[in-house]
Design a protein around this motif. Structure first.
Motif, PDB file in Angstrom:
ATOM      1  N   VAL A 153      24.011  15.868  -0.511  1.00 13.89           N
ATOM      2  CA  VAL A 153      24.344  17.160   0.370  1.00 13.89           C
ATOM      3  C   VAL A 153      25.434  16.474   1.302  1.00 13.89           C
ATOM      4  O   VAL A 153      25.179  15.654   2.123  1.00 13.89           O
ATOM      5  CB  VAL A 153      23.272  17.632   0.800  1.00 13.89           C
ATOM      6  CG1 VAL A 153      23.844  18.850   1.599  1.00 13.89           C
ATOM      7  CG2 VAL A 153      22.281  18.360  -0.120  1.00 13.89           C
ATOM      8  N   GLY A 154      26.553  17.098   1.411  1.00 17.21           N
ATOM      9  CA  GLY A 154      27.779  16.829   2.157  1.00 17.21           C
ATOM     10  C   GLY A 154      28.851  17.812   2.068  1.00 17.21           C
ATOM     11  O   GLY A 154      28.995  18.447   1.327  1.00 17.21           O
ATOM     12  N   ASP A 155      29.997  17.454   3.023  1.00 14.99           N
ATOM     13  CA  ASP A 155      31.105  18.274   2.992  1.00 14.99           C
ATOM     14  C   ASP A 155      32.576  17.450   2.642  1.00 14.99           C
ATOM     15  O   ASP A 155      32.484  16.408   3.547  1.00 14.99           O
ATOM     16  CB  ASP A 155      31.129  19.204   4.366  1.00 14.99           C
ATOM     17  CG  ASP A 155      32.156  20.225   4.208  1.00 14.99           C
ATOM     18  OD1 ASP A 155      33.444  19.895   3.616  1.00 14.99           O
ATOM     19  OD2 ASP A 155      32.065  21.185   4.830  1.00 14.99           O
ATOM     20  N   ALA A 156      33.163  17.799   1.790  1.00  9.78           N
ATOM     21  CA  ALA A 156      34.381  16.799   1.380  1.00  9.78           C
ATOM     22  C   ALA A 156      35.372  16.901   2.537  1.00  9.78           C
ATOM     23  O   ALA A 156      36.254  15.934   2.408  1.00  9.78           O
ATOM     24  CB  ALA A 156      34.818  17.162   0.148  1.00  9.78           C
ATOM     25  N   ARG A 157      35.044  17.919   3.408  1.00 10.95           N
ATOM     26  CA  ARG A 157      36.267  17.869   4.428  1.00 10.95           C
ATOM     27  C   ARG A 157      35.797  16.796   5.508  1.00 10.95           C
ATOM     28  O   ARG A 157      36.389  16.807   6.584  1.00 10.95           O
ATOM     29  CB  ARG A 157      36.374  19.320   5.151  1.00 10.95           C
ATOM     30  CG  ARG A 157      36.872  20.252   3.988  1.00 10.95           C
ATOM     31  CD  ARG A 157      36.506  21.842   4.612  1.00 10.95           C
ATOM     32  NE  ARG A 157      35.329  22.138   4.498  1.00 10.95           N
ATOM     33  CZ  ARG A 157      34.773  23.459   4.482  1.00 10.95           C
ATOM     34  NH1 ARG A 157      35.735  24.148   4.692  1.00 10.95           N
ATOM     35  NH2 ARG A 157      33.611  23.647   4.546  1.00 10.95           N
ATOM     36  N   ASN A 158      34.500  16.163   5.398  1.00  8.74           N
ATOM     37  CA  ASN A 158      34.310  15.264   6.438  1.00  8.74           C
ATOM     38  C   ASN A 158      34.526  13.670   5.743  1.00  8.74           C
ATOM     39  O   ASN A 158      33.799  13.350   4.865  1.00  8.74           O
ATOM     40  CB  ASN A 158      32.692  15.146   6.599  1.00  8.74           C
ATOM     41  CG  ASN A 158      32.060  14.256   7.552  1.00  8.74           C
ATOM     42  OD1 ASN A 158      32.448  13.127   7.837  1.00  8.74           O
ATOM     43  ND2 ASN A 158      31.284  14.642   8.745  1.00  8.74           N
ATOM     44  N   ALA A 159      35.620  13.241   6.331  1.00 11.80           N
ATOM     45  CA  ALA A 159      36.146  11.931   5.693  1.00 11.80           C
ATOM     46  C   ALA A 159      34.813  10.704   5.432  1.00 11.80           C
ATOM     47  O   ALA A 159      34.681  10.304   4.582  1.00 11.80           O
ATOM     48  CB  ALA A 159      37.194  11.298   6.457  1.00 11.80           C
ATOM     49  N   ARG A 160      34.178  10.682   6.679  1.00 15.49           N
ATOM     50  CA  ARG A 160      32.832   9.537   6.690  1.00 15.49           C
ATOM     51  C   ARG A 160      31.968  10.175   5.654  1.00 15.49           C
ATOM     52  O   ARG A 160      31.462   8.988   4.800  1.00 15.49           O
ATOM     53  CB  ARG A 160      32.470   9.647   8.014  1.00 15.49           C
ATOM     54  CG  ARG A 160      33.331   9.237   9.266  1.00 15.49           C
ATOM     55  CD  ARG A 160      32.653   8.952  10.460  1.00 15.49           C
ATOM     56  NE  ARG A 160      33.286   8.374  11.356  1.00 15.49           N
ATOM     57  CZ  ARG A 160      32.742   8.132  12.663  1.00 15.49           C
ATOM     58  NH1 ARG A 160      31.637   8.703  13.085  1.00 15.49           N
ATOM     59  NH2 ARG A 160      33.874   7.658  13.497  1.00 15.49           N
TER      60      ARG A 160
END
Length: 214
Positions: free
Chosen positions: A48-55
């Motif tokens: 789970v994560g957001d691809a707009r978050n580079a890290r």
């Protein structure tokens, strides 16, 4: 292969996931909302994560053999609100791949970024609809990011009309230019996924956009 798939909950993304597992691949599905992914499998890991978050992207990519990007805006007002999932998303994927030393990426793109003539894209024609200009512009930016990345990339550009359906394996493809048939051309989600996975496995069109339609 060990594949990381971004956008596994979309119509085409679900077909990519299903077929990748059927072909024997190990898949990491990187999703914003795990509740939208109603699939369990021994060779599937859900992250789970957001691809707009580079890290978050950089942390997810290491250990894989290839990246598939099937992300799209997915909102009711795609021309204005959610295009950063395309533009920021691809930049973060490229950055993460470079950091991880990974080269192969296959991306779901837009028919609007194909050439209608040697020196003109479909989106540059006077007849191109205004309502699709913003989202096609985001896909154009994503393609340019890939083209400048130095990675082994391929962009799959489905026909204008994409319908739900299982793969048939009977479709036409053409690199960089539009296939003949005009705006009424169709393709099923299953066949888009079939071509995309063929490209991941065989790399027949590295450095090209590929139109797919019946």
């Amino acid at each position: 292969m060990n594949i990381i798939l971004f956008g596994a909950t979309g119509q085409i993304g679900q077909q990519i996931l299903k077929q990748a597992l059927e072909r024997g691949h190990t898949v990491t599905a990187f999703v914003r909302d795990a509740a939208k992914l109603d699939v369990t499998h021994l060779r599937l890991t859900v992250m789970v994560g957001d691809a707009r978050n580079a890290r978050a992207v950089a942390a997810a990519i290491p250990g894989h053999d290839a990246v598939i990007n099937a992300m799209g805006p997915g909102g009711p007002d795609v021309s204005d609100k959610y295009l950063d999932i395309i533009t920021d998303g691809i930049r973060h994927l490229v950055q993460g791949m470079r950091q991880a030393g990974l080269r192969r990426i296959v991306v779901l793109g837009s028919v609007a970024t194909l050439n209608a003539a040697p020196d003109k894209l479909l989106r540059d024609l006077p007849s191109f609809p205004d309502l699709a200009r913003n989202i096609s512009g985001a896909h154009l930016e994503a393609w340019k990011t890939l083209a400048a990345s130095g990675l082994d990339w391929t962009v799959i550009c489905p026909a204008p009309i994409v319908e739900s359906g299982e793969p048939t394996g009977r479709y036409r493809t053409q690199a960089d230019f539009l296939l003949g048939g005009g705006p009424q051309l169709k393709i099923a989600t299953g066949d888009v996924a079939d071509l995309l996975l063929n490209e991941v496995e065989h790399g027949n069109h590295i450095g090209h956009r590929v139109n797919v339609a019946y």
